[in-house]
Design an enzyme around this catalytic site. Sequence first.
Site, PDB file in Angstrom:
ATOM      1  N   HIS A 102       9.700  -7.272   6.947  1.00 25.65           N
ATOM      2  CA  HIS A 102      10.489  -8.385   7.454  1.00 25.65           C
ATOM      3  C   HIS A 102      11.053  -9.277   6.356  1.00 25.65           C
ATOM      4  CE1 HIS A 102      10.893 -10.677  11.538  1.00 25.65           C
ATOM      5  NE2 HIS A 102      12.041 -10.587  10.890  1.00 25.65           N
ATOM      6  N   ASP A 124       9.066 -11.966  17.574  1.00 23.94           N
ATOM      7  CA  ASP A 124       8.011 -11.650  16.608  1.00 23.94           C
ATOM      8  C   ASP A 124       6.673 -12.179  17.112  1.00 23.94           C
ATOM      9  OD1 ASP A 124       6.583 -11.073  14.261  1.00 23.94           O
ATOM     10  OD2 ASP A 124       8.207 -11.759  12.967  1.00 23.94           O
ATOM     11  N   HIS A 126       4.546 -13.089  14.922  1.00 24.21           N
ATOM     12  CA  HIS A 126       4.179 -13.991  13.835  1.00 24.21           C
ATOM     13  C   HIS A 126       5.279 -15.009  13.560  1.00 24.21           C
ATOM     14  CE1 HIS A 126       2.130 -10.084  13.227  1.00 24.21           C
ATOM     15  NE2 HIS A 126       1.089 -10.838  12.942  1.00 24.21           N
ATOM     16  N   ASP A 128       6.224 -16.145  10.436  1.00 27.18           N
ATOM     17  CA  ASP A 128       6.975 -15.882   9.207  1.00 27.18           C
ATOM     18  C   ASP A 128       7.439 -17.170   8.532  1.00 27.18           C
ATOM     19  OD1 ASP A 128       6.581 -13.255   9.828  1.00 27.18           O
ATOM     20  OD2 ASP A 128       8.603 -12.887  10.561  1.00 27.18           O
ATOM     21  N   HIS A 141       6.638 -10.793   3.563  1.00 26.82           N
ATOM     22  CA  HIS A 141       7.069 -10.541   4.945  1.00 26.82           C
ATOM     23  C   HIS A 141       6.549 -11.616   5.892  1.00 26.82           C
ATOM     24  CE1 HIS A 141       3.488  -8.157   6.916  1.00 26.82           C
ATOM     25  NE2 HIS A 141       3.042  -9.062   6.091  1.00 26.82           N
ATOM     26  N   ASP A 229       6.443  -5.551  15.932  1.00 23.80           N
ATOM     27  CA  ASP A 229       5.111  -6.001  16.340  1.00 23.80           C
ATOM     28  C   ASP A 229       5.175  -7.078  17.419  1.00 23.80           C
ATOM     29  OD1 ASP A 229       5.363  -8.581  15.115  1.00 23.80           O
ATOM     30  OD2 ASP A 229       4.378  -7.911  13.287  1.00 23.80           O
ATOM     31  N   GLU A 272       9.845  -3.493  10.422  1.00 26.52           N
ATOM     32  CA  GLU A 272       8.405  -3.226  10.467  1.00 26.52           C
ATOM     33  C   GLU A 272       8.036  -1.946  11.220  1.00 26.52           C
ATOM     34  OE1 GLU A 272       6.300  -4.728   8.627  1.00 26.52           O
ATOM     35  OE2 GLU A 272       7.213  -6.648   8.115  1.00 26.52           O
TER      36      GLU A 272
END
Length: 300
Positions: A102, A124, A126, A128, A141, A229, A272
Amino acid sequence: MTVRIIGVPTDYGQDRRGVDMGPSAIRYAGLADALASAGVDAVDAGDLSVPRAEERDPDSRQPSRGNAKFLRETEEVTTALADAVADAVADGDTPLVLGGDHSVAIGSLRGSSRDAEVGAVWFDAHGDYNTPTTSPSGNVHGMPLAAALGHAEWADVDWANAPGLSEENVAYVGLRALDDTERAAIRDSEMTAYTMSDIDERGVADVVEAALSVAGDGVDGVHVSLDMDWLDPTIAPGVGTPVRGGVTYREAHHAMELVAAADAVRSMEVVEVNPVLDESNETAELATELVASAFGKRIL
């Protein structure tokens, strides 16, 4: 519409090797046919030249504070990607970036926002939004959105900052795994964050429509960042940082159909996909399906 495919076979941004083969896996899974089925023309610009991580020292250059692995290499690749994305937009094409990890989003966002105001919808698990001093791993990432927005240590890092992107036009969809410092930073920002709990309570359609409204408010176009993900690992096993409790197959498709219906996509990336961790290229095949939905493919 013409979609320009740009492959970026990087694995600098994370520890688990194999994600650099993501662009090849996505193409092999039938990306060209999937885009054709969506009724769009596709031009494949090939892959950017990316030196192998094994041939480089991850600590050859470090930020003034904290830890960020492969920083020199990330700058080289994302600078080249920013130029490629900006060139595609200038030619009237819609760039579709295939990661890689990413961290490639730094280049996508910088290129897409070079001569325009843009928003971003971040699909996402996450956030980030780490920085070299808050990242537990030093893996970039986990930092691309912070880098693009110039958050904390990323402020005034010219090669990483996206000039036409503002916090108030960034919307997360489906968050479910945040570091403590990252959680606090997101709360203190002007970004809009929708978690998986929001999707559970409101439904994916309401959340995605709200996110697109936030991202598209007063800008020239929207960048869509799709980290695989975001989906539940039972249907997308080939990712480096799987988190249980993600969106379902049908929710993901419906979300991408809403992206297409908004007719505001200026640029997009899918990242990813790690075929080393995948099962029969299942995650790459799903990535091609979702891209097709984002560019207008319908059941009827």
